[in-house]
Structures are given as structure tokens and as C-alpha cells.
Design a protein around this motif. Structure first.
Motif, PDB file in Angstrom:
ATOM      1  N   THR A 174       0.406  -1.721   0.254  1.00 35.75           N
ATOM      2  CA  THR A 174       0.143  -0.166   0.094  1.00 35.75           C
ATOM      3  C   THR A 174       0.655   0.822  -0.098  1.00 35.75           C
ATOM      4  N   THR A 175       2.008   1.349   0.677  1.00 35.34           N
ATOM      5  CA  THR A 175       2.694   2.374   0.301  1.00 35.34           C
ATOM      6  C   THR A 175       3.461   2.923  -0.248  1.00 35.34           C
ATOM      7  N   ALA A 176       4.022   1.564  -1.441  1.00 33.20           N
ATOM      8  CA  ALA A 176       4.743   1.608  -2.476  1.00 33.20           C
ATOM      9  C   ALA A 176       3.242   2.258  -3.286  1.00 33.20           C
ATOM     10  N   ALA A 177       1.983   1.991  -3.594  1.00 34.68           N
ATOM     11  CA  ALA A 177       1.083   2.988  -4.728  1.00 34.68           C
ATOM     12  C   ALA A 177       0.315   4.058  -4.047  1.00 34.68           C
ATOM     13  N   LEU A 178       0.815   4.121  -2.352  1.00 38.40           N
ATOM     14  CA  LEU A 178       0.351   6.005  -2.561  1.00 38.40           C
ATOM     15  C   LEU A 178       1.392   6.752  -3.196  1.00 38.40           C
TER      16      LEU A 178
END
Length: 268
Positions: free
Chosen positions: A228-232
Motif C-alpha cells: 500500500t505504501t508503494a501504491a500511494l
């Protein structure tokens, strides 16, 4: 215009490569095989002539259009040179089991080639089968068909031809590859193959950095794969890239997707 609409012929499946009379490959450096043997097409003018006939195969291509595809400023001898190029190409095609492949018609020439003998049409055939399988929920078959479409690519399409001809036709081949990447990535997401989808999409975004659909699917793949961090960060990077290079934000779909991720919504 889809590539299949460039030909009046059709094929119910494709024969085994060993049984082909002819094979034309445009999804990378231009290649031609006749009766199972690789036949060189030397010279940018000869390759441009062949590509012009291939992308409009089974149609009469006017002599003046062929000249335009070969020269931006045609010489006085252009007509004679095209006729010489046609004669050389016809000689190369003569071993195709007695078929008359390159026909002379009033005002131009026609290359008589089946869909099964052209890699781009075979790639689109696989793509359409993949799309149909995905619509029916058969994601394993979709994965196989989209993979088969991409497997036919060997590099930049329509290699070693005149710039004018490349500008006219290369975008259609780029779109063919883009559709296959999107289909393959969506099939992988449906099957839980998140990392594979991310890898494919990262490469695609490098090739087509302003394609929002590819970037949105990459964000979705990262989030669904637990990153999720990479997605954001991918959302923020997309916004920065568009502002830097285009002077504008991406469309609202990126913001909507970012909000869904921040709220913890399940993505489709």
C-alpha cells in the motif's frame, strides 16, 4: 483502426509454423520467411515497400502511395525504382509453392497474404481471444491468450523503415501491445498474481509514461499485493511526473483510486 481491419482475409486459427508457406514479422525488426527459409529484405526502401504492402495487404496499394512511403522528396526515377523493388520482392516470393503473392493491378500492387502469415494479425487474434475469455470469467485462458500475443513481440515494431512510414503505422502497433499488457495484467490480478502484474506494468509505464490507464492498474496491483505504501507513492509520482512534463494533473480517476486506498476500500 484495428489491425484486423487492414485485411480482407480471415483465418480460423493458425497453422503450425513448419507448414507455413510464408511468414512476415513486423513486431520487431522486419523479417520474412518463404517456404520455411529466412529471406533477407535488404535496404530501407525495400523494407518500406514490403511494410506498406503488408499493412494494407489484400488491397491494391497505389503506386503514388508507395512512392510517398519510401521518399519524402521522391526523385525523378521514383517510379522506375519502385518497379525494380517490386520485381526483386516478387523474385523472393516465387518459392511460396507456386502462389502468386504479389500481384500487379491497375495503378498499383496487391500483396495476397493470409492473416495466419502475419505476426501482428496473429497477435491481435490472441488478444481478441483473451478479451473474450476474460469477459466470460476464464482468467486462466485469458492469461494464456494475452501471453501468447505478447510472446510474438521481438522489439520495436516496424524496424528499419522510413520515418514517414513509421510515424503513420507504428502507433497502431503500440496500441496493440498496450492492450495486450493491460489484458495480461488484469488476468494476473484476477488470479492473485500481483507481483507478476507489477513487474509487467512497471516496464509498460517506462515505455508509455503518460498512459494513465497503465499507471492506475499499477497502483491497484501494488495495493492488492499488500504494498500500500508503494501504491500511494506511485500515485504521488504520477502526479509529479504529469505536472513536470505536461503542466497538468492526471485525470480524476487517480485521485479517486488514492482515496479508495486511504479509506481501505476493496478494489475491484
Amino acid at each position: 483502426m484495428p489491425l484486423t481491419s487492414l485485411s480482407s482475409s480471415s483465418a480460423n486459427g493458425f497453422p503450425d509454423p513448419d507448414g507455413r508457406d510464408l511468414w512476415f514479422a513486423m513486431l520487431g525488426p522486419l523479417e520474412m520467411e518463404v517456404a520455411g527459409e529466412r529471406v533477407p529484405v535488404p535496404g530501407i526502401r525495400a523494407r518500406s515497400l514490403l511494410v506498406s504492402l503488408l499493412v494494407q495487404r489484400n488491397q491494391v496499394v497505389r503506386l503514388d502511395r508507395l512512392i510517398e512511403s519510401i521518399w519524402e522528396a521522391p526523385p525523378a526515377t521514383a517510379v522506375a525504382q519502385v518497379r525494380n523493388l517490386v520485381a526483386e520482392l516478387r523474385k523472393s516470393l516465387q518459392t511460396a509453392r507456386g502462389r502468386e503473392v504479389l500481384e500487379t493491378s491497375p495503378g498499383g500492387y496487391r500483396l495476397v497474404v493470409a492473416d495466419a502469415e502475419v505476426d501482428a494479425t496473429q497477435a491481435e487474434h490472441c488478444l481478441l481471444e483473451g478479451a473474450a475469455a476474460a469477459a466470460e470469467g476464464d482468467h486462466h485462458l485469458a492469461l494464456d491468450r494475452f501471453s501468447g500475443s505478447l510472446a510474438l513481440w521481438r522489439g520495436e515494431p516496424l524496424g528499419d523503415i522510413t520515418p514517414a512510414l513509421a510515424r503513420a503505422w507504428r502507433p497502431r502497433f503500440t496500441e496493440l501491445r498496450r492492450r495486450a499488457v493491460l489484458g495480461l495484467s488484469r488476468a494476473r490480478l484476477s488470479l492473485g498474481m500481483y507481483e507478476e502484474a507489477v513487474t509487467e506494468l512497471l516496464d509498460a509505464v517506462v515505455e508509455l509514461p503518460f498512459d494513465e490507464e497503465l499507471r492506475l492498474l499499477l497502483v491497484s496491483a501494488l495495493h492488492r499485493g499488500g504494498r500500500t505504501t508503494a501504491a500511494l507513492e506511485a500515485c504521488r509520482e504520477t502526479r509529479r511526473y504529469f505536472l513536470e512534463h505536461l503542466g497538468t494533473d492526471p485525470g480524476p480517476a487517480l485521485r479517486d483510486l488514492e482515496v479508495q486506498i486511504l479509506r481501505g476500500d476493496a478494489l475491484p
